[in-house]
Scaffold this motif. Structure first.
Motif, PDB file in Angstrom:
ATOM      1  N   LEU A  73      27.853  66.225  69.234  1.00  0.00           N
ATOM      2  CA  LEU A  73      27.716  67.141  70.358  1.00  0.00           C
ATOM      3  C   LEU A  73      28.625  66.733  71.512  1.00  0.00           C
ATOM      4  O   LEU A  73      28.828  65.543  71.777  1.00  0.00           O
ATOM      5  CB  LEU A  73      26.264  67.163  70.851  1.00  0.00           C
ATOM      6  CG  LEU A  73      25.212  67.574  69.822  1.00  0.00           C
ATOM      7  CD1 LEU A  73      23.814  67.365  70.398  1.00  0.00           C
ATOM      8  CD2 LEU A  73      25.412  69.020  69.399  1.00  0.00           C
ATOM      9  N   PRO A  91      28.115  67.040  75.139  1.00  0.00           N
ATOM     10  CA  PRO A  91      27.112  67.446  76.130  1.00  0.00           C
ATOM     11  C   PRO A  91      27.744  67.940  77.417  1.00  0.00           C
ATOM     12  O   PRO A  91      28.947  67.769  77.646  1.00  0.00           O
ATOM     13  CB  PRO A  91      26.307  66.164  76.359  1.00  0.00           C
ATOM     14  CG  PRO A  91      27.248  65.063  76.009  1.00  0.00           C
ATOM     15  CD  PRO A  91      28.129  65.591  74.915  1.00  0.00           C
ATOM     16  N   ASP A  92      26.929  68.538  78.265  1.00  0.00           N
ATOM     17  CA  ASP A  92      27.431  69.057  79.537  1.00  0.00           C
ATOM     18  C   ASP A  92      27.312  68.025  80.649  1.00  0.00           C
ATOM     19  O   ASP A  92      27.348  68.362  81.828  1.00  0.00           O
ATOM     20  CB  ASP A  92      26.708  70.349  79.923  1.00  0.00           C
ATOM     21  CG  ASP A  92      25.198  70.165  80.009  1.00  0.00           C
ATOM     22  OD1 ASP A  92      24.719  69.034  79.772  1.00  0.00           O
ATOM     23  OD2 ASP A  92      24.498  71.152  80.297  1.00  0.00           O
ATOM     24  N   SER A 123      32.880  63.228  77.194  1.00  0.00           N
ATOM     25  CA  SER A 123      32.056  64.437  77.174  1.00  0.00           C
ATOM     26  C   SER A 123      32.123  65.121  78.527  1.00  0.00           C
ATOM     27  O   SER A 123      32.701  64.609  79.484  1.00  0.00           O
ATOM     28  CB  SER A 123      30.607  64.077  76.837  1.00  0.00           C
ATOM     29  OG  SER A 123      30.026  63.330  77.891  1.00  0.00           O
ATOM     30  N   ASP A 125      30.276  71.925  71.578  1.00  0.00           N
ATOM     31  CA  ASP A 125      29.681  72.056  72.912  1.00  0.00           C
ATOM     32  C   ASP A 125      28.170  72.237  72.794  1.00  0.00           C
ATOM     33  O   ASP A 125      27.682  72.986  71.932  1.00  0.00           O
ATOM     34  CB  ASP A 125      30.292  73.240  73.651  1.00  0.00           C
ATOM     35  CG  ASP A 125      31.775  73.043  73.957  1.00  0.00           C
ATOM     36  OD1 ASP A 125      32.246  71.891  73.905  1.00  0.00           O
ATOM     37  OD2 ASP A 125      32.448  74.053  74.225  1.00  0.00           O
ATOM     38  N   ALA A 126      27.436  71.554  73.653  1.00  0.00           N
ATOM     39  CA  ALA A 126      25.973  71.552  73.555  1.00  0.00           C
ATOM     40  C   ALA A 126      25.386  72.962  73.572  1.00  0.00           C
ATOM     41  O   ALA A 126      24.422  73.251  72.851  1.00  0.00           O
ATOM     42  CB  ALA A 126      25.390  70.717  74.690  1.00  0.00           C
ATOM     43  N   ILE A 131      25.789  61.753  69.962  1.00  0.00           N
ATOM     44  CA  ILE A 131      26.071  62.105  71.355  1.00  0.00           C
ATOM     45  C   ILE A 131      26.715  60.902  72.028  1.00  0.00           C
ATOM     46  O   ILE A 131      26.045  59.920  72.351  1.00  0.00           O
ATOM     47  CB  ILE A 131      24.786  62.507  72.105  1.00  0.00           C
ATOM     48  CG1 ILE A 131      24.020  63.595  71.338  1.00  0.00           C
ATOM     49  CG2 ILE A 131      25.117  62.983  73.515  1.00  0.00           C
ATOM     50  CD1 ILE A 131      22.617  63.832  71.847  1.00  0.00           C
ATOM     51  N   SER A 154      29.048  59.872  75.240  1.00  0.00           N
ATOM     52  CA  SER A 154      29.540  60.471  76.479  1.00  0.00           C
ATOM     53  C   SER A 154      30.630  59.677  77.190  1.00  0.00           C
ATOM     54  O   SER A 154      31.260  60.196  78.110  1.00  0.00           O
ATOM     55  CB  SER A 154      28.374  60.704  77.451  1.00  0.00           C
ATOM     56  OG  SER A 154      27.680  59.498  77.702  1.00  0.00           O
ATOM     57  N   GLN A 170      19.636  61.345  79.180  1.00  0.00           N
ATOM     58  CA  GLN A 170      20.111  62.726  79.051  1.00  0.00           C
ATOM     59  C   GLN A 170      20.431  63.057  77.594  1.00  0.00           C
ATOM     60  O   GLN A 170      20.157  64.170  77.124  1.00  0.00           O
ATOM     61  CB  GLN A 170      21.354  62.935  79.918  1.00  0.00           C
ATOM     62  CG  GLN A 170      21.074  62.973  81.416  1.00  0.00           C
ATOM     63  CD  GLN A 170      22.362  63.066  82.218  1.00  0.00           C
ATOM     64  OE1 GLN A 170      23.167  62.124  82.248  1.00  0.00           O
ATOM     65  NE2 GLN A 170      22.567  64.200  82.859  1.00  0.00           N
ATOM     66  N   ALA A 171      21.013  62.089  76.890  1.00  0.00           N
ATOM     67  CA  ALA A 171      21.329  62.308  75.479  1.00  0.00           C
ATOM     68  C   ALA A 171      20.056  62.544  74.678  1.00  0.00           C
ATOM     69  O   ALA A 171      19.991  63.453  73.832  1.00  0.00           O
ATOM     70  CB  ALA A 171      22.105  61.117  74.921  1.00  0.00           C
ATOM     71  N   LEU A 231      18.643  66.001  75.407  1.00  0.00           N
ATOM     72  CA  LEU A 231      19.410  67.031  74.716  1.00  0.00           C
ATOM     73  C   LEU A 231      18.978  67.121  73.253  1.00  0.00           C
ATOM     74  O   LEU A 231      18.783  68.225  72.710  1.00  0.00           O
ATOM     75  CB  LEU A 231      20.904  66.728  74.821  1.00  0.00           C
ATOM     76  CG  LEU A 231      21.848  67.605  73.994  1.00  0.00           C
ATOM     77  CD1 LEU A 231      21.689  69.074  74.348  1.00  0.00           C
ATOM     78  CD2 LEU A 231      23.299  67.143  74.198  1.00  0.00           C
TER      79      LEU A 231
END
Length: 413
Positions: free
Chosen positions: A160, A162-163, A174, A183-184, A206, A208, A224-225, A228
């Motif tokens: 992924l 992530p945003d 990321s 993209d997530a 994931i 980042s 956060q990962a 998600l």
């Protein structure tokens, strides 16, 4: 005892000395050079790698698995050592896959990431039985087709993008538009398409960022990962069995940089492990670490072949330079060039007498290992040592540039 002339952040690794000379793995650096018959080489201290892993295991909660990112240092003896210390490996090419398997890592404990995997590489991964981190739906379709042609069931995970990004990372992998992963926001649809292809998606990947010394930022990124991954659970066709949370653990390279504080990271992971027991009980949680495990355990050593004075500036010309150690030259991601910690290995405890610039043998003004650096007076034949060199050294450098002889690597301790 440690050398008082080194930057403070290096005292952690307790480089020893005897008779004024640096010891690596208990051996004088000049003896290592003589045994290798080399004027430029990398030397890695196995004891420091074991110590780093033991400290990490003690700090992290049970239930967190550690995968070694082979890209950090694929030297086969290092890979063999890490095979016995880590819980698996992450590779990024067919050659790295071969190194990991040759080191004794079981195929089920190997994950294969990278945005440009060729069909031949994917086929090797499928046949070996390692986990393929899918970087796109195009790659997913190719994997499905290859699996059918090989009459094998591929093992896959979805990588992924992530945003969010890892704050303070040396390299941000990321957030925004990236070549890495799906993209997530597109992941729910991607998971449905992967299932429609007949692929069993057993994990999520994931990652980042890398090389961060901000413990709170790493902790937040891991949380956060995990969040998600939790949001994507309803879109998986089967229970999640692996979750790669990334890593990003950095090491200090420059004066004023502190070593990474593991306490906030450990606290975050304890919370994640507790939540995982409730929301994804079948999933193994992985950290993917490379530089943090091996970076501080390696030195690059090169012999001085000339000493010269140019308009008041001392230059020490060495047998190897940026062709062997691109990162130390500042040409592997530094915006403003900064010096790695450097010493004269066979004059390790001598007092500093002058500022000198250490240059390699290449016909390029970029070939600088240390600029205006306070050192003991050094002569032709002395050995320059560049510390913090156990990761992204030999394999990340343009050894073929100007066709100089390839360097040597060795593992001691």
């Amino acid at each position: 005892m440690t050398s008082p002339s080194l930057p403070r952040h290096l005292l952690k690794t307790s480089w020893a000395h005897a008779d004024g000379e640096l010891l690596i793995g208990g051996q004088p650096v000049s003896a290592i050079a003589a045994a290798l018959n080399a004027d430029a080489f990398y030397v890695y201290d196995a004891a420091l790698m074991r110590q780093r892993m033991a400290e990490l295991r003690a700090a992290l909660p049970a239930g967190v698995h550690i995968r070694y990112a082979l890209k950090a240092n694929p030297y086969p003896p290092v890979a063999a050592l890490m095979a016995g210390l880590a819980d698996g490996m992450d590779v990024a090419s067919a050659n790295e896959l071969r190194i990991a398997l040759d080191a004794g890592v079981a195929a089920q404990d190997i994950s294969f990431a990278g945005p440009g995997k060729r069909d031949a590489e994917l086929a090797q991964a499928i046949v070996a039985g390692c986990l393929i981190n899918l970087e796109s739906l195009n790659e997913a379709a190719r994997v499905a087709a290859l699996g059918k042609s090989l009459d094998r069931k591929p093992r896959v995970a979805l990588r992924l993008n992530p945003d969010f990004e890892l704050r303070g990372a040396g390299m941000r992998m990321s957030g925004g538009a990236k070549p890495f992963g799906v993209d997530a926001e597109d992941a729910p649809e991607a998971l449905c398409e992967i299932a429609a292809l007949g692929l069993d998606c057993e994990g999520l990947h994931i990652f980042s960022g890398s090389q961060s010394l901000k413990a709170d930022a790493i902790a937040a990124s891991l949380e956060q990962a995990y969040a998600l991954a939790e949001r994507l659970l309803p879109h998986l066709a089967a229970p999640l069995r692996q979750l790669n949370l990334g890593g990003g653990f950095g090491i200090p390279y420059f004066p004023g940089e502190p070593p990474l504080d593991l306490a906030p990271i450990s606290a975050a992971l304890k919370g994640i492990v507790t939540r995982a027991g409730q929301t994804m009980p079948q999933a193994d949680l992985h950290l993917e670490l490379g530089r943090y495990l091996v970076g501080e355990a390696g030195c690059y050593v090169t012999r001085i072949v000339d000493r010269k004075l140019s308009r008041g500036q001392v230059f020490l010309i060495t047998a190897g330079g940026m062709n062997h150690h691109l990162a130390a030259s500042g040409n592997l991601g530094q915006v403003l060039r900064k010096n790695y910690p450097v010493a004269i290995g066979n004059r390790f405890t001598a007092a500093t007498e002058e500022n000198a610039t250490v240059c390699g043998p290449l016909c390029s003004p970029l070939d600088v290992l240390a600029e205006n650096y306070a050192l003991p007076r050094a002569e032709v034949g002395d050995l320059v040592v560049v510390f913090q060199s156990g990761a992204y050294g030999a394999s990340a450098s343009p050894q073929g540039f100007l066709s100089h002889a390839p360097l040597v690597e060795t593992l001691v301790g």
